[in-house]
Design an enzyme around this catalytic site. Structure first.
Site, PDB file in Angstrom:
ATOM      1  N   ARG A  47      23.106  12.751 -58.006  1.00  0.00           N
ATOM      2  CA  ARG A  47      22.650  13.094 -56.656  1.00  0.00           C
ATOM      3  C   ARG A  47      21.780  12.020 -56.012  1.00  0.00           C
ATOM      4  O   ARG A  47      21.725  11.914 -54.792  1.00  0.00           O
ATOM      5  CB  ARG A  47      21.872  14.413 -56.687  1.00  0.00           C
ATOM      6  CG  ARG A  47      22.707  15.621 -57.052  1.00  0.00           C
ATOM      7  CD  ARG A  47      21.902  16.901 -56.915  1.00  0.00           C
ATOM      8  NE  ARG A  47      22.711  18.073 -57.214  1.00  0.00           N
ATOM      9  CZ  ARG A  47      22.525  18.852 -58.270  1.00  0.00           C
ATOM     10  NH1 ARG A  47      21.546  18.583 -59.125  1.00  0.00           N
ATOM     11  NH2 ARG A  47      23.291  19.902 -58.472  1.00  0.00           N
TER      12      ARG A  47
ATOM     13  N   ILE B 171      26.095  20.553 -48.366  1.00  0.00           N
ATOM     14  CA  ILE B 171      26.849  21.582 -49.085  1.00  0.00           C
ATOM     15  C   ILE B 171      27.243  21.151 -50.490  1.00  0.00           C
ATOM     16  O   ILE B 171      26.994  21.872 -51.458  1.00  0.00           O
ATOM     17  CB  ILE B 171      28.114  21.963 -48.283  1.00  0.00           C
ATOM     18  CG1 ILE B 171      27.721  22.537 -46.911  1.00  0.00           C
ATOM     19  CG2 ILE B 171      28.974  22.960 -49.048  1.00  0.00           C
ATOM     20  CD1 ILE B 171      28.896  22.773 -45.975  1.00  0.00           C
ATOM     21  N   PHE B 172      27.892  19.979 -50.605  1.00  0.00           N
ATOM     22  CA  PHE B 172      28.431  19.664 -51.930  1.00  0.00           C
ATOM     23  C   PHE B 172      27.374  19.124 -52.892  1.00  0.00           C
ATOM     24  O   PHE B 172      26.271  18.798 -52.510  1.00  0.00           O
ATOM     25  CB  PHE B 172      29.664  18.769 -51.849  1.00  0.00           C
ATOM     26  CG  PHE B 172      29.475  17.356 -51.367  1.00  0.00           C
ATOM     27  CD1 PHE B 172      30.586  16.542 -51.223  1.00  0.00           C
ATOM     28  CD2 PHE B 172      28.229  16.823 -51.076  1.00  0.00           C
ATOM     29  CE1 PHE B 172      30.456  15.228 -50.787  1.00  0.00           C
ATOM     30  CE2 PHE B 172      28.092  15.520 -50.658  1.00  0.00           C
ATOM     31  CZ  PHE B 172      29.211  14.719 -50.506  1.00  0.00           C
ATOM     32  N   GLU B 173      27.762  19.106 -54.185  1.00  0.00           N
ATOM     33  CA  GLU B 173      26.865  18.753 -55.291  1.00  0.00           C
ATOM     34  C   GLU B 173      25.628  19.650 -55.317  1.00  0.00           C
ATOM     35  O   GLU B 173      24.524  19.213 -55.637  1.00  0.00           O
ATOM     36  CB  GLU B 173      26.480  17.273 -55.239  1.00  0.00           C
ATOM     37  CG  GLU B 173      27.673  16.348 -55.450  1.00  0.00           C
ATOM     38  CD  GLU B 173      27.271  14.923 -55.777  1.00  0.00           C
ATOM     39  OE1 GLU B 173      26.199  14.730 -56.369  1.00  0.00           O
ATOM     40  OE2 GLU B 173      28.034  14.006 -55.437  1.00  0.00           O
ATOM     41  N   GLY B 174      25.831  20.911 -54.970  1.00  0.00           N
ATOM     42  CA  GLY B 174      24.737  21.877 -54.925  1.00  0.00           C
ATOM     43  C   GLY B 174      24.256  22.056 -53.499  1.00  0.00           C
ATOM     44  O   GLY B 174      23.766  21.104 -52.890  1.00  0.00           O
TER      45      GLY B 174
END
Length: 650
Positions: free
Chosen positions: A332, A452-455
């Site tokens: 991240r 939204i993505f990767e959590g």
């Protein structure tokens, strides 16, 4: 056109631990060989002439890893090593990285048409092949397995140069998560078999976790894996949705629940598998028509009795959930640097427009409202850069147990800063920014997925707060017990009462002396940082005493705590960087001091507001009203108030 050769970096591996987080100079030997230049004017040539290898200068005494910097903040502890901004790269490494970044930037400038990719919702095959030829599909794969061997700092820097959102997502899905399971947990045999083909782009990887009924709740996946009767294969059945690279991947990291024949203690154990498309029984749905990052390939992936050899388990059976979480946690941080790279370019063309565009007899750049918007975008970019490379330095130092919270903080702040900054830049252009002839609306659409993505940012805020509370709870267990029994421990109550007396007056006793670790010009800013750390410690103890183990249910309180931690980390990164720049005479360092003042003043103000809400009753804030309104919306299945034209009396 004829491009210079791309050099493959063998940057210092994480397994070579440095004696401290503070920057130290390692000795490196440069091994260079001469090869003839390829004269082709059409082909990008990838070579590995230059490798930078660390001489092993390792302390023979095994060092104990420090707890996460962010987790320690929950106890009011501050690791002052972090105020020495990391300088990970040697001069030779820095020069090699600079050449690599130049080549990547030039390729994207000359060969990549982002407007066309967005309109056609597809990355042209020749463009994707060029990205493979540059070596960008193997950035963090070790050099002996065909990759570039980049450390976290170099990986973050290259991410800045990848200027197309669709290509950036394709690469991230491939290496930040798709192949990361094998890279982190794979056996030597798995690494040797798969990583070379993934490094050169012969195979593209995908990460298969999300299902129709399992988004953020990854533990509830339905895809199953059952042992075959001969015990040689796992039989995979199920479907995954919204899989980046799902239609073009040859290699899948798949998460499935394994049956209780392996372990009678559980019937829902999650296991990670390496799955090749050639195993059979794999089909992909049609590419999804998306709001942004339209050129990236996103599909459903279906597994219909796909046989997976037992040696293709990643890690051990039942470790899949842990592996999935750690994969996501590890990648991240680069969202900060990639986002900052996009904002740098956007800020440049926006500033040029504001200078040239005239209204009411003046250029837009002369209006204070425009100046404030431009300044805020620049400040956001500075924070994102500072946090991303501080976190990368932590990862490269190998000094911390983990950096999961720090990486999550970078993701949350950077994704929201990109979204709001892109919107503000579009606003400065007015109607022109809304047109597809300029890149603003596309960049705005592309940036929305980052939240939204990767959590999702909501889940990550809960993650940041709960992981911190878990760490604090273990360390404060005895203190909290004593605070709940005032008659048994009067001395503890007296000491804590005095501490809290200072806090109720919003005047915590400053004991960390952080100004001693920064340039004197940042003294006032350091006081704001220290104040915020101590206020965090105060509300953590307050909430643990109030909620106990039910803290997991106090989501609105957790959100505010997470926001405090994000602000503290932003202040820390900015002060550390600005102090280093001013002390070493970096160009425009005086302006970095001004940036630090703005960041700490605004962050302290938000910290004060959040602490004020947390130390008061829920009924003294708007939270309780918001919850009641939401319940009524759900009960009514929509907006429940009468239209303003409705009347009872005519």
């Amino acid at each position: 056109m004829n491009l210079q050769r791309l050099m493959k970096l063998g940057i210092r591996s994480n397994r070579y631990a440095k004696p401290s987080f503070a920057s130290t100079n390692a000795n490196f030997s440069i091994l260079a060989t001469n090869q003839k230049e390829n004269e082709s004017t059409e082909k990008i040539v990838k070579v590995s002439d230059v490798q930078i290898k660390p001489k092993l200068i390792i302390d023979q005494v095994t060092r104990e890893l420090k707890p996460s910097f962010a987790k320690q903040l929950f106890l009011g502890r501050f690791d002052t090593d972090v105020l020495t901004y990391p300088e990970v790269l040697s001069k030779d490494e820095h020069e090699t990285l600079h050449e690599m970044v130049h080549l990547v930037e030039k390729y994207f400038e000359d060969k990549v048409d982002s407007k066309q990719i967005d309109a056609q919702a597809k990355i042209p095959s020749d463009v994707l092949q060029g990205v493979k030829d540059l070596g960008l599909f193997g950035q963090q794969i070790p050099t002996h397995l065909g990759g570039l061997g980049l450390n976290a700092t170099s990986y973050a820097r290259v991410a800045e140069a990848i200027s197309d959102g669709s290509i950036a997502v394709t690469l991230a899905a491939h290496q930040a998560i798709g192949l990361k399971g094998v890279l982190m947990y794979g056996t030597d045999a798995q690494k040797k078999k798969y990583l070379p083909r993934l490094a050169n782009g012969e195979w593209i990887a995908a990460f298969c976790l999300t299902e129709p009924g399992a988004g953020s709740d990854a533990a509830s996946i339905k895809t199953s894996a059952r042992l075959s009767s001969d015990g040689k294969h796992w039989i995979l059945k199920g479907s995954k949705i919204w899989i980046s690279n799902g239609g073009i991947a040859d290699f899948f990291t798949v998460f499935a629940s394994t049956d209780d024949s392996v372990d009678k203690s559980s019937s829902k154990r999650i296991t990670a598998f390496v799955v090749e498309r050639s195993f059979g029984g794999i089909t992909s749905g049609k590419p999804e028509d998306k709001l942004g990052i339209r050129g990236s390939n996103t599909t459903e992936v279906h597994f219909d009795s796909t046989p997976v050899p037992i040696e293709n388990v990643i890690g051990e059976v039942g470790q899949g959930f842990k592996i999935a979480v750690n994969i996501l946690n590890s990648g991240r941080f680069s969202m900060g640097s990639s986002g900052a790279g996009s904002l740098r370019k956007l800020l440049k063309i926006t500033a040029e427009h504001a200078i040239e565009r005239r209204q009411f007899g003046k250029s837009l750049s002369e209006f204070d409202l425009i100046k404030h918007k431009i300044s805020q975008v620049a400040v956001n970019t500075y924070i994102m850069e500072s946090m991303a490379y501080l976190t990368a330095g932590m990862l490269d130092s190998n000094s911390y147990e983990d950096c999961a919270l720090e990486a999550a903080i970078v993701k949350v702040f950077s994704s929201e800063a990109c979204w709001t900054s892109a919107s503000e830049c579009l606003q400065i252009l007015g109607g022109l920014g809304y047109m597809k002839d300029v890149p603003y609306e596309r960049i705005l659409r592309d940036s929305r997925i980052m939240l939204i993505f990767e959590g999702t940012n909501e889940i990550l805020r809960l993650f940041i707060a709960l992981m911190g509370f878990q760490y604090a709870g273990k360390n404060l267990r005895e203190t909290i017990k004593k605070l709940r029994n005032p008659f048994m421990f009067p001395n503890v109550i007296w000491r804590k009462s005095m501490e809290r007396w200072h806090h109720t007056r919003d005047k915590p006793k400053l004991t960390l002396a952080l100004n001693n670790f920064l340039h004197p010009s940042l003294k006032d800013a350091s006081v704001r940082l220290e104040y915020s750390v101590l206020r965090l410690q105060y509300v953590v103890e307050l909430l643990l005493q109030k909620h106990g183990t039910k803290i997991t249910e106090a989501q609105l309180d957790l959100e505010k705590v997470a926001n405090i931690v994000i602000d503290i980390y932003a202040m820390t990164a900015v002060l550390s960087r600005a102090s280093r720049s001013y002390c070493t005479g970096i160009r425009n360092a005086y302006d970095e001091i001004a940036m630090a003042e703005v960041v700490t003043m605004e962050a302290e103000s938000r910290v004060k507001s959040n602490v004020s809400h947390l130390q008061g009753s829920m009924f003294l804030t708007t939270d309780v009203h918001h919850l009641k309104i939401a319940q009524k919306v759900f009960a009514s299945k929509g907006y429940f108030l009468e239209h303003p034209l409705v009347r009872n009396i005519w």
